[in-house]
Design a protein around this motif. Structure first.
Motif, PDB file in Angstrom:
ATOM      1  N   CYS A   1     -24.580 -20.244   2.794  1.00  0.00           N
ATOM      2  CA  CYS A   1     -23.146 -20.132   2.502  1.00  0.00           C
ATOM      3  C   CYS A   1     -22.931 -19.441   1.149  1.00  0.00           C
ATOM      4  O   CYS A   1     -22.115 -18.533   1.008  1.00  0.00           O
TER       5      CYS A   1
ATOM      6  N   VAL B   1     -23.286 -15.693   0.856  1.00  0.00           N
ATOM      7  CA  VAL B   1     -22.145 -14.896   1.304  1.00  0.00           C
ATOM      8  C   VAL B   1     -20.999 -14.984   0.296  1.00  0.00           C
ATOM      9  O   VAL B   1     -20.453 -13.957  -0.142  1.00  0.00           O
TER      10      VAL B   1
ATOM     11  N   CYS C   1     -19.248 -11.995  -2.362  1.00  0.00           N
ATOM     12  CA  CYS C   1     -17.843 -11.644  -2.108  1.00  0.00           C
ATOM     13  C   CYS C   1     -17.011 -11.744  -3.383  1.00  0.00           C
ATOM     14  O   CYS C   1     -16.210 -10.848  -3.690  1.00  0.00           O
TER      15      CYS C   1
ATOM     16  N   PHE D   1     -19.652  -7.823   3.347  1.00  0.00           N
ATOM     17  CA  PHE D   1     -19.126  -9.042   3.965  1.00  0.00           C
ATOM     18  C   PHE D   1     -17.598  -9.024   4.069  1.00  0.00           C
ATOM     19  O   PHE D   1     -17.024  -9.673   4.944  1.00  0.00           O
TER      20      PHE D   1
ATOM     21  N   ASN E   1     -16.010  -7.356   9.299  1.00  0.00           N
ATOM     22  CA  ASN E   1     -16.995  -8.401   8.984  1.00  0.00           C
ATOM     23  C   ASN E   1     -16.403  -9.652   8.347  1.00  0.00           C
ATOM     24  O   ASN E   1     -17.060 -10.693   8.301  1.00  0.00           O
ATOM     25  N   LYS E   2     -15.195  -9.573   7.818  1.00  0.00           N
ATOM     26  CA  LYS E   2     -14.648 -10.647   7.001  1.00  0.00           C
ATOM     27  C   LYS E   2     -14.609 -11.982   7.742  1.00  0.00           C
ATOM     28  O   LYS E   2     -15.021 -13.027   7.205  1.00  0.00           O
TER      29      LYS E   2
ATOM     30  N   LYS F   1     -16.342 -12.872  10.362  1.00  0.00           N
ATOM     31  CA  LYS F   1     -17.702 -13.244  10.766  1.00  0.00           C
ATOM     32  C   LYS F   1     -18.496 -13.851   9.615  1.00  0.00           C
ATOM     33  O   LYS F   1     -19.295 -14.790   9.823  1.00  0.00           O
ATOM     34  N   TYR F   2     -18.300 -13.334   8.395  1.00  0.00           N
ATOM     35  CA  TYR F   2     -19.100 -13.778   7.260  1.00  0.00           C
ATOM     36  C   TYR F   2     -18.289 -14.625   6.264  1.00  0.00           C
ATOM     37  O   TYR F   2     -18.554 -15.811   6.087  1.00  0.00           O
ATOM     38  N   TYR F   3     -17.305 -14.012   5.627  1.00  0.00           N
ATOM     39  CA  TYR F   3     -16.589 -14.679   4.541  1.00  0.00           C
ATOM     40  C   TYR F   3     -15.833 -15.918   5.025  1.00  0.00           C
ATOM     41  O   TYR F   3     -15.988 -17.012   4.474  1.00  0.00           O
TER      42      TYR F   3
ATOM     43  N   GLN G   1     -16.170 -17.587   7.772  1.00  0.00           N
ATOM     44  CA  GLN G   1     -17.097 -18.578   8.314  1.00  0.00           C
ATOM     45  C   GLN G   1     -17.774 -19.350   7.184  1.00  0.00           C
ATOM     46  O   GLN G   1     -17.967 -20.577   7.271  1.00  0.00           O
ATOM     47  N   ALA G   2     -18.134 -18.664   6.108  1.00  0.00           N
ATOM     48  CA  ALA G   2     -18.759 -19.332   4.965  1.00  0.00           C
ATOM     49  C   ALA G   2     -17.809 -20.330   4.320  1.00  0.00           C
ATOM     50  O   ALA G   2     -18.235 -21.401   3.868  1.00  0.00           O
TER      51      ALA G   2
END
Length: 509
Positions: free
Chosen positions: A329, A332, A336, A386, A391-392, A394-396, A398-399
């Protein structure tokens, strides 16, 4: 030297009684700084301003007027806190000539309390690292087994090695390694660090000093150059738990210039003389028995847990199932926020600039390439990736959801009746530089922050206490965590551990 290695309480008493003057103490600390130059704990010395401040402190002490709670005490400041009129580099070429027009709130509060700043300490560039080996000003060395002559007060334990190493040395930890070494070496009584994923507790553990990450918001961030705004916390180093408590009582509290700061009741904090554990429930999280944890750390963890149970505490095994996702986590969320925060380093308003008259874009690119190291540039690029539109989520996003689950793990433990958590800090004692540098920065940080990072996600206070030396003569430490806002109680339990484990102290020869 005796004064330099004493507790804050004892030295402040000597200053008030007149057995040592503030000027003499400042001169001794500055001389110690020079003597320990091989450790590379400091980026800049502030000898001239320190001696002027010490002279003013001495006058107040002699007149017994407006004497602050830290009057005449030498302290050090990590070089990512702004200091008016004094360079603040963040260990980077980008800011190597930057002189802020203002001081961080915590620096101003220390100075208002009478503390004498003797220098700015080394760090991994922009606090991105866990070894203080990625600074533009060179690596900081751990004082243990470094070639510095010292002995340890073993108090009945078997003799431990104190000689230096041939051709290799131990890392100080990071990213606040300079601040930890400044205190461990007797160059300063207290020091400021910053902790985003373990950057105070990691070097405190390696260097055998006390390191605290307060609850998020308890100590203002104004003037701490941002890394990850939602997790950055000013941290504290001292040789003893009471030293750290004294410092916390000075720098904690609401700051109107920091919207994330909160009011607290920590002003003039004093811990009990003999803390007790009766009625306390201490949790042992099973997830902190993590892969790679050394047997010697497990042994001291077990020893201290048994001792606490024998002394009246209830020990309870608990589960924090999302701990294992904390590093992922963090890997990511950290880039960011870095990508956002580091858009300011363009060479336009301040900092390093590479001239490129043919275009503004070229100047930006060349400036950032020359001014920022590979680690920093890599995190910026990762963060921008990210945060791409595709991608936001999917990554940010979600983190952020995982971070909430990590916080809920802590809340579930506190709601179950547990008052404190006892865990390792690092997986082992300090590593040799050759071993540490065999892994890249990102991998090494992810490895070293396993036991420390989750508390930053949750905003809870955590403190590292040294408990013993291993067979190589290196410090081993443990970590305590408490519910958010319970900083004073956390330090009381840490003091109990300190009193009962009697960590062998350094006596520098």
């Amino acid at each position: 030297m005796n004064h330099l290695l004493g507790s804050v309480k004892d030295v402040l008493a000597c200053l008030r009684q007149g057995s040592v003057s503030a000027v003499e103490l400042a001169e001794a600390a500055l001389q110690q700084q020079e003597t320990m130059a091989r450790l590379n704990a400091f980026i800049s010395r502030t000898a001239e301003s320190a001696l002027k401040a010490a002279e003013k402190s001495q006058k107040r002490l002699e007149k017994k007027e407006n004497v602050g709670p830290l009057e005449g005490l030498p302290v050090a400041v990590k070089d990512n806190f702004c200091t008016a009129g004094i360079p603040t580099t963040c260990g980077s070429k980008m800011l190597q000539n930057y002189v802020p027009p203002y001081s961080a709130t915590v620096v101003r509060r220390l100075e208002r309390a009478g503390a004498v700043m003797i220098g700015k300490t080394n760090l991994d560039e922009f606090a991105m690292g866990s070894g203080t080996v990625d600074s533009s000003f060179g690596a900081t060395r751990n004082i243990y087994r470094s070639g510095v002559r010292y002995r340890v007060q073993t108090q009945g334990e078997s003799d431990v090695p104190t000689e230096g190493l041939d051709g290799d040395w131990y890392v100080a930890g990071g990213s606040s390694g300079g601040s930890a070494v400044a205190v461990a070496s007797g160059s300063a009584f207290l020091s400021l660090g910053s902790d985003t994923g373990g950057s105070v507790r990691n070097p405190a553990s390696y260097c055998g000093v006390v390191g605290m990450k307060p609850s998020y918001g308890v100590v203002p961030r104004m003037g701490l150059i941002s890394l990850v705004n939602s997790m950055d916390v000013p941290g504290l180093f001292g040789r003893y738990v009471d030293d750290v408590a004294t410092m916390l009582g000075v720098i904690a509290g609401l700051d109107s210039r920091d919207s994330t700061s909160v009011s607290s009741s920590l002003s003039n904090l004093k811990l009990p003389e003999e803390p007790r554990l009766d009625g306390l429930v201490v949790g042992i999280p099973r997830e902190y028995h993590c892969p790679g944890l050394s047997s010697e750390v497990v042994d001291v963890w077990t020893k201290v847990a048994d001792l606490m149970e024998d002394s009246g505490a209830e020990l309870r095994q608990v589960s924090m199932p999302h701990t294992k996702y904390s590093i992922l986590c963090y890997s990511v969320l950290n880039p960011c926020e870095v990508a956002s925060n580091f858009t300011r380093y363009t060479g336009v308003e301040y900092g390093h600039r590479v001239d490129a008259s043919h275009s503004m874009e070229a100047m930006y690119a060349l400036t950032r390439s020359a001014g920022l190291n590979d680690v920093v540039r890599g995190r910026i690029l990762a963060g921008n990736y990210f945060l791409l539109r595709e991608n936001k989520e999917k990554y940010y996003e979600q983190a952020l959801k995982v971070r909430r689950l990590i916080l809920q793990d802590f809340e579930n433990v506190w709601n179950s009746g547990v008052h404190f958590l006892l865990t390792p800090v690092t997986l082992s004692a300090a590593l040799r530089y050759s071993e540490f540098s065999s892994l890249d920065n990102r991998t090494q940080t992810a490895t070293q922050d396993i036991c420390t990072q989750a508390s930053n996600m949750a905003g809870v206070p955590a403190v590292t206490v040294p408990v013993s030396l291993n067979e190589e003569g290196l410090p081993l430490s443990l970590q305590l965590m408490a519910p958010r806002g319970e900083d004073a109680d956390l330090l009381s339990v840490a003091k109990w551990i300190e009193q009962h484990l009697k960590f062998p102290r350094l006596c520098i020869l």
